[in-house]
Design a protein around this motif. Sequence first.
Motif, PDB file in Angstrom:
ATOM      1  N   ARG A 296      -8.854 -34.949 -31.725  1.00 58.66           N
ATOM      2  CA  ARG A 296      -8.553 -34.950 -33.154  1.00 58.66           C
ATOM      3  C   ARG A 296      -7.269 -35.764 -33.364  1.00 58.66           C
ATOM      4  N   HIS A 297      -6.422 -35.371 -34.294  1.00 58.09           N
ATOM      5  CA  HIS A 297      -5.225 -36.183 -34.550  1.00 58.09           C
ATOM      6  C   HIS A 297      -3.947 -35.511 -34.057  1.00 58.09           C
ATOM      7  N   ASN A 298      -4.044 -34.235 -33.664  1.00 62.99           N
ATOM      8  CA  ASN A 298      -2.806 -33.520 -33.373  1.00 62.99           C
ATOM      9  C   ASN A 298      -2.845 -32.682 -32.099  1.00 62.99           C
ATOM     10  N   ILE A 299      -3.810 -32.965 -31.209  1.00 67.65           N
ATOM     11  CA  ILE A 299      -3.899 -32.246 -29.940  1.00 67.65           C
ATOM     12  C   ILE A 299      -3.899 -33.268 -28.801  1.00 67.65           C
ATOM     13  N   ILE A 300      -3.046 -33.043 -27.800  1.00 65.78           N
ATOM     14  CA  ILE A 300      -2.958 -33.924 -26.646  1.00 65.78           C
ATOM     15  C   ILE A 300      -3.281 -33.124 -25.386  1.00 65.78           C
ATOM     16  N   LEU A 301      -4.174 -33.651 -24.559  1.00 62.71           N
ATOM     17  CA  LEU A 301      -4.451 -33.076 -23.246  1.00 62.71           C
ATOM     18  C   LEU A 301      -3.811 -33.972 -22.188  1.00 62.71           C
ATOM     19  N   ASP A 302      -3.002 -33.391 -21.312  1.00 62.59           N
ATOM     20  CA  ASP A 302      -2.373 -34.202 -20.276  1.00 62.59           C
ATOM     21  C   ASP A 302      -2.131 -33.366 -19.021  1.00 62.59           C
ATOM     22  N   GLY A 303      -2.727 -33.812 -17.916  1.00 62.43           N
ATOM     23  CA  GLY A 303      -2.576 -33.092 -16.653  1.00 62.43           C
ATOM     24  C   GLY A 303      -1.269 -33.404 -15.953  1.00 62.43           C
ATOM     25  N   ALA A 304      -0.164 -33.155 -16.614  1.00 60.13           N
ATOM     26  CA  ALA A 304       1.157 -33.367 -16.010  1.00 60.13           C
ATOM     27  C   ALA A 304       1.462 -32.162 -15.125  1.00 60.13           C
ATOM     28  N   HIS A 305       1.103 -32.261 -13.836  1.00 57.29           N
ATOM     29  CA  HIS A 305       1.115 -31.100 -12.962  1.00 57.29           C
ATOM     30  C   HIS A 305       2.369 -31.001 -12.101  1.00 57.29           C
ATOM     31  N   ASN A 306       3.353 -31.885 -12.320  1.00 52.47           N
ATOM     32  CA  ASN A 306       4.640 -31.765 -11.626  1.00 52.47           C
ATOM     33  C   ASN A 306       5.726 -32.372 -12.510  1.00 52.47           C
ATOM     34  N   LEU A 394      -1.603 -24.873 -37.017  1.00 54.81           N
ATOM     35  CA  LEU A 394      -0.868 -26.087 -36.681  1.00 54.81           C
ATOM     36  C   LEU A 394      -0.614 -26.918 -37.937  1.00 54.81           C
ATOM     37  N   ALA A 395       0.654 -27.264 -38.166  1.00 56.72           N
ATOM     38  CA  ALA A 395       1.021 -28.044 -39.356  1.00 56.72           C
ATOM     39  C   ALA A 395       0.800 -29.535 -39.110  1.00 56.72           C
ATOM     40  N   ASP A 396       0.822 -30.322 -40.205  1.00 56.24           N
ATOM     41  CA  ASP A 396       0.565 -31.759 -40.112  1.00 56.24           C
ATOM     42  C   ASP A 396       1.629 -32.495 -39.311  1.00 56.24           C
ATOM     43  N   ASP A 397       2.844 -31.956 -39.318  1.00 55.55           N
ATOM     44  CA  ASP A 397       3.929 -32.641 -38.594  1.00 55.55           C
ATOM     45  C   ASP A 397       4.121 -32.103 -37.179  1.00 55.55           C
ATOM     46  N   GLU A 398       3.108 -31.370 -36.658  1.00 54.13           N
ATOM     47  CA  GLU A 398       3.207 -30.778 -35.332  1.00 54.13           C
ATOM     48  C   GLU A 398       2.149 -31.352 -34.388  1.00 54.13           C
ATOM     49  N   LEU A 399       2.510 -31.438 -33.129  1.00 56.85           N
ATOM     50  CA  LEU A 399       1.577 -31.807 -32.069  1.00 56.85           C
ATOM     51  C   LEU A 399       1.399 -30.620 -31.129  1.00 56.85           C
ATOM     52  N   PHE A 400       0.174 -30.375 -30.740  1.00 54.63           N
ATOM     53  CA  PHE A 400      -0.160 -29.312 -29.803  1.00 54.63           C
ATOM     54  C   PHE A 400      -0.460 -29.980 -28.471  1.00 54.63           C
ATOM     55  N   VAL A 401       0.430 -29.828 -27.510  1.00 55.31           N
ATOM     56  CA  VAL A 401       0.307 -30.527 -26.227  1.00 55.31           C
ATOM     57  C   VAL A 401      -0.073 -29.522 -25.140  1.00 55.31           C
ATOM     58  N   ILE A 402      -1.284 -29.664 -24.625  1.00 54.67           N
ATOM     59  CA  ILE A 402      -1.829 -28.767 -23.609  1.00 54.67           C
ATOM     60  C   ILE A 402      -1.671 -29.455 -22.268  1.00 54.67           C
ATOM     61  N   THR A 403      -0.931 -28.841 -21.345  1.00 52.41           N
ATOM     62  CA  THR A 403      -0.565 -29.540 -20.126  1.00 52.41           C
ATOM     63  C   THR A 403      -0.468 -28.586 -18.939  1.00 52.41           C
ATOM     64  N   GLY A 404      -0.179 -29.153 -17.773  1.00 52.11           N
ATOM     65  CA  GLY A 404      -0.067 -28.369 -16.548  1.00 52.11           C
ATOM     66  C   GLY A 404      -1.130 -28.778 -15.546  1.00 52.11           C
ATOM     67  N   SER A 405      -1.705 -27.799 -14.878  1.00 54.53           N
ATOM     68  CA  SER A 405      -2.700 -28.064 -13.837  1.00 54.53           C
ATOM     69  C   SER A 405      -3.907 -28.811 -14.390  1.00 54.53           C
ATOM     70  N   LEU A 406      -4.408 -29.763 -13.611  1.00 57.11           N
ATOM     71  CA  LEU A 406      -5.626 -30.465 -14.007  1.00 57.11           C
ATOM     72  C   LEU A 406      -6.823 -29.522 -14.063  1.00 57.11           C
ATOM     73  N   GLY A 420     -17.827 -29.918 -29.640  1.00 57.01           N
ATOM     74  CA  GLY A 420     -18.089 -31.199 -30.257  1.00 57.01           C
ATOM     75  C   GLY A 420     -16.838 -31.968 -30.646  1.00 57.01           C
ATOM     76  N   TRP A 421     -15.680 -31.551 -30.144  1.00 54.61           N
ATOM     77  CA  TRP A 421     -14.431 -32.237 -30.465  1.00 54.61           C
ATOM     78  C   TRP A 421     -14.241 -33.469 -29.581  1.00 54.61           C
ATOM     79  N   ILE A 422     -14.898 -33.479 -28.415  1.00 50.90           N
ATOM     80  CA  ILE A 422     -14.856 -34.617 -27.512  1.00 50.90           C
ATOM     81  C   ILE A 422     -16.301 -35.000 -27.208  1.00 50.90           C
ATOM     82  N   GLU A 423     -16.602 -36.274 -27.265  1.00 51.51           N
ATOM     83  CA  GLU A 423     -17.973 -36.726 -26.986  1.00 51.51           C
ATOM     84  C   GLU A 423     -18.194 -36.834 -25.484  1.00 51.51           C
TER      85      GLU A 423
END
Length: 423
Positions: A296-306, A394-406, A420-423
């Motif tokens: 979407r526009h305000n959620i980030i997935l990142d496997g930053a595991h260290n 979640l507000a319009d000026d906020e980002l939800f960053v989901i991170t950690g273990s892959l 259905g948020w990711i094809e």
Amino acid sequence: MFQKIEQCTDFIFRLKASEYKGEPLQSAHIILNVLGNPEQKTKFIHFAGSNGKGSTLNAVREILMEHGLTVGAFISPHLERANERVTVNKQPISDADFLRIANMLARIIEEKLDGKFPSFFEFMTLIALQYFSEQQLDVALLETGIGGRLDSTNVVTPEVSVITTISLEHTDMLGGTYAEIASEKAGIIKTMKPVVVGVKNTEALAVIKETATNLCASIYTLGEQFYVEKKTGADFDYISNMKIENIELAMVGDHQISNAALAITAANLFLPAMDAQKVKNALQKAKWEGRFEQVRHNIILDGAHNSEGTAALIDTLKKTAPHKKVKFVYAALQDKDHAISIELMDEAATEMHFTEIGLPRAATAEQLFEQSKHANKFCHKNWKQLLDEEMERLADDELFVITGSLYFIAEVRSLFVKRGWIE
């Protein structure tokens, strides 16, 4: 023997620690010998490093495929199905081939190892090596699991080795210093075979250079034998024996520019007659799921595991969304040093949310929560409930960053695919 793919994967997923107690790699060599040494029938490029090896491998794959090569790849972890770990031109191994080779291995293990199965990762490595030997490949790309020297992928002699970065991770297994960890990663370097290096830590780099020298292996180091020049915006130039100007990447972040430069160098060592435009086309397509992936526009997935991955994530957030308030969600495994990562996130976050995943090696939400000093920190046992509640407000000026273990990212991403948020 395994009758169905689900029965097979359920069994091998439980192989967390090897029952076979012989010397490191001994069981792999025994099994490979019975199979007729399939690892000797394929050309390889081998990747190790604390961060970036998956993205770099993926970029090499795209470059070589763009030049018409048939490319196998062995990666980890998978996001939805174990088949994703073993691919040819990005197509996963079929259930039928997976099951056939798994049963072949199981029979050998019963006969030669008294039924004492090696670890899940070693079992998957053996499936990959046998499968690749059966395909008409130009090259296969192998990503190490942990370390390098004793990693089950280190039964091959690659045409090119790649070491991306070194950070203090898996210190209980690899050593407590940069030099010790670098020594383990440098174990993939082979005699008179070139190695491409993105490591910046001077202590680690010195070990890698010494290893390469001792093995008469040519070394190509970012910033020494090849370079990048950032342009205005996200473009960059690559400079070595060839120059490629105005490269655009599908992946964002300065660390991805480094990964792309490593990939170009490794691909060029394997395929000297590369076309610059094809390289540029390939890197525009080289996306890697779960690495700064926007949902979407305000959620980030990142496997930053260290901590190194977390620093790169925060740097990218500052450059791409400087005015956004950031809420972090973090879940991780126990075999990591989380203190620095959590400290970095504490400094950048408006809120910190800690949760956990259902794996034996997973850190509990409470363990992670206690390491945070953030004024607005929260502890959640149920990550699905956490996501539903927090994304709702979640507000319009906020980002939800989901991170950690892959592994955590894989579970979250699977949920988003089902929605259905990711094809």
